[in-house]
Design an enzyme around this catalytic site. Structure first.
Site, PDB file in Angstrom:
ATOM      1  N   ASP A  92      33.071  68.391  26.507  1.00 44.74           N
ATOM      2  CA  ASP A  92      33.190  69.826  26.764  1.00 44.74           C
ATOM      3  C   ASP A  92      34.268  70.353  25.829  1.00 44.74           C
ATOM      4  OD1 ASP A  92      33.775  72.380  27.651  1.00 44.74           O
ATOM      5  OD2 ASP A  92      33.664  71.868  29.782  1.00 44.74           O
ATOM      6  N   VAL A  93      33.914  71.292  24.953  1.00 48.70           N
ATOM      7  CA  VAL A  93      34.864  71.727  23.921  1.00 48.70           C
ATOM      8  C   VAL A  93      36.097  72.403  24.514  1.00 48.70           C
ATOM      9  CG1 VAL A  93      33.073  71.939  22.164  1.00 48.70           C
ATOM     10  CG2 VAL A  93      33.698  73.945  23.540  1.00 48.70           C
ATOM     11  N   LYS A 147      28.152  82.193   9.374  1.00 47.85           N
ATOM     12  CA  LYS A 147      28.348  83.634   9.415  1.00 47.85           C
ATOM     13  C   LYS A 147      27.194  84.258  10.211  1.00 47.85           C
ATOM     14  CE  LYS A 147      29.502  85.800   5.644  1.00 47.85           C
ATOM     15  NZ  LYS A 147      28.296  86.398   5.068  1.00 47.85           N
ATOM     16  N   GLU A 215      11.796  91.554   7.761  1.00 49.13           N
ATOM     17  CA  GLU A 215      11.402  90.575   8.771  1.00 49.13           C
ATOM     18  C   GLU A 215      10.208  91.112   9.557  1.00 49.13           C
ATOM     19  OE1 GLU A 215      15.154  88.644  10.666  1.00 49.13           O
ATOM     20  OE2 GLU A 215      15.686  90.721  10.229  1.00 49.13           O
ATOM     21  N   HIS A 239      24.163  88.914   4.773  1.00 51.51           N
ATOM     22  CA  HIS A 239      23.320  88.391   3.693  1.00 51.51           C
ATOM     23  C   HIS A 239      23.211  89.334   2.490  1.00 51.51           C
ATOM     24  CE1 HIS A 239      22.362  85.259   6.434  1.00 51.51           C
ATOM     25  NE2 HIS A 239      21.528  85.952   7.168  1.00 51.51           N
ATOM     26  N   LYS A 344       7.149  89.497   5.985  1.00 53.95           N
ATOM     27  CA  LYS A 344       8.421  88.805   5.806  1.00 53.95           C
ATOM     28  C   LYS A 344       8.628  88.573   4.317  1.00 53.95           C
ATOM     29  CE  LYS A 344      10.890  84.499   6.800  1.00 53.95           C
ATOM     30  NZ  LYS A 344      10.875  83.186   7.493  1.00 53.95           N
TER      31      LYS A 344
END
Length: 491
Positions: A92-93, A147, A215, A239, A344
């Protein structure tokens, strides 16, 4: 440790091992790297998560992911090699002490630890603290982050500060997967290895540039994430600005990571500010309504499962970007991106200025512009539209538009173009940061984007509706038409 071109022996630690990113992208990419013989024989892959799995259970999960998300049949010999690399750490982080279990599994003396954060950015601080407290953060350990980081300059700085408390910038690899695409990588070669473009890539010869990332899909069940981000933060900041930088940057002094990234930062710092005084003139934001996409009826954004019916989040953005430097003064860059568009595709179209004198008025009263089209996806390649004389005995110069087309798959006989994640994972293992985004790049991009989103919020205008399956709001056409130009038509 010296950087080499060979993938070094690594312990690749995937936080979020059972998540979508790991299953859809990372694991298939690792299989392809195994197939290409690019993984160091001593590299291991260690999944991390809260699931009560052991090595055998994780191996089964990896196999299922490959069978689900790869288009090819698994080669059993390759699978035997890949599966032998696998292990799993139950962790568990948020439990800092538990990172000692991970530390016991790692071989920091003989392998470089690469920590891939395939989890939400809200967890990065806890992960870095756990790694730091367990003394797993010393060089040459690396961290890989997806990102966009945050939703604004302030939140991005907060995340980067949390990571920076335990890892130096030279250890941090921020992924924008578009930078791993072959056609984006080719921009450097296209621009700087060919005198045709080196000497004709500025405001003397180029009229304008269009960048489109379209998209077909909607939000794909990601309402919780997307409604907070919107297309501006999710795609423009993430992007399209990176693509713009690759197109607009000046030649770097060499191909080292910092030389390339220095030039990209200069572009970002030169972007003309868009704020409340000009946001309506320079931007268009839209939101899809019900329509038809991919041959079937689809709901509008506000009708998606879990939707907030009063949401003003944009699913489409078009922007006119001006770059205030000597190279690009007077050359507009038009960006557009949206969901539920007709197809796309991602492409860059560079329009060149027409000759000052038209010698062929009998054939063309107004000569069309030469244009260079860089197809990022699908059908990756480059084509140049030129005018040629039609063969024949007629004394007139009858001209016709023709294309010089370089298709990657045909020209290089490539049945498999490496996925962006294959390239980026390999570069991480090699210790090469040129394809990753430096902190100051991220922050300069957020500064520019924040002024736009703040202006939208102050104006409080609803996004303009567009029907699913169309090319966005009519206003996006009007924006570019006002300048005497038009969006490129897709074939």
């Amino acid at each position: 440790m010296a950087v080499t071109q060979t993938a070094q022996a690594c312990d690749l630690v995937i936080f979020g091992a059972k998540g979508d990113l790991a299953r859809r992208k990372l694991l298939p990419s690792l299989y392809q790297l195994e197939k290409a013989g690019q993984l160091n024989p001593d590299t291991r892959i260690i999944g991390v998560g809260r699931a009560d799995w052991d090595k055998a259970a994780y191996t089964k999960v990896v196999r299922e992911a490959l069978e689900t998300f790869m288009k090819e049949t698994i080669d059993e010999g390759l699978w035997d090699t890949l599966s032998a690399r696998l292990d799993f750490c139950n962790l568990d982080v948020n439990d800092t002490a538990a990172f000692s279990r991970l530390g016991a599994m790692l071989d920091q003396k003989n392998r470089i630890t690469i920590n891939y954060f395939a989890m939400p950015p809200s967890t990065f601080g806890a992960i870095c603290k756990g790694l730091g407290e367990a003394k797993l953060n010393a060089k040459p350990a690396r961290v890989v982050m997806e990102k966009p980081l945050g939703t604004s300059l302030a939140t991005s700085q907060e995340i980067n500060d949390q990571v920076g408390e335990y890892f130096e910038e030279c250890q941090v690899y921020r992924i924008d997967h578009y930078l791993g695409k072959e056609t984006v990588l080719n921009l450097l070669a296209l621009r700087f290895a060919n005198s045709l473009f080196v000497n004709n890539w500025d405001n003397r010869t180029i009229d304008h540039v269009e960048i489109t990332v379209a998209e077909e899909v909607g939000i794909e069940g990601r309402w919780g994430y997307f409604d907070k981000a919107g297309q501006m933060r999710d795609m423009i900041q993430n992007h399209l600005l990176q693509i713009l930088c690759m197109i607009a940057m000046s030649p770097p002094s060499d191909l080292s990571a910092d030389s390339i990234r220095d030039e990209k930062v200069k572009v970002l710092k030169s972007l003309r500010r868009i704020d409340r005084s000009n946001v309506r003139e320079k931007t268009v934001r839209g939101q899809y309504t019900a329509g038809f996409a991919q041959g079937k009826k689809v709901p509008g954004y506000l009708e998606e499962e879990g939707a907030n019916k009063s949401s003003n989040t944009e699913t489409f953005v078009a922007i006119r970007v001006d770059i205030d430097n000597w190279r690009w003064a007077g050359v507009p860059f038009y960006l557009r991106t949206g969901k539920r568009l007709p197809t796309k595709c991602s492409e860059v179209v560079v329009y060149f200025k027409t000759p000052e004198l038209n010698l062929f008025k009998e054939s063309w009263q107004d000569l069309p512009q030469n244009k260079l089209t860089i197809r990022l996806q699908p059908d990756e390649g480059v084509d140049i539209q030129v005018l040629n004389k039609v063969p024949g005995l007629d004394h007139k110069h009858n001209l016709q538009i023709t294309k010089l087309d370089l298709s990657y798959s045909e020209t290089f006989n490539q049945t498999h173009l490496a996925d962006a994640y294959e390239r980026l994972l390999l570069e991480t293992m090699r210790g090469i940061q040129a394809l990753f985004v430096r902190r100051d790049e991220v922050e300069e991009a957020w500064k520019w984007v924040d002024s736009i989103t703040e202006a939208w919020a102050m104006d409080n205008d609803a996004p303009k509706p567009y029907q699913a399956g169309t090319w966005g709001p009519v206003a996006s056409v009007a924006m570019i038409t006002r300048d005497g130009r038009s969006w490129n038509e897709f074939e």
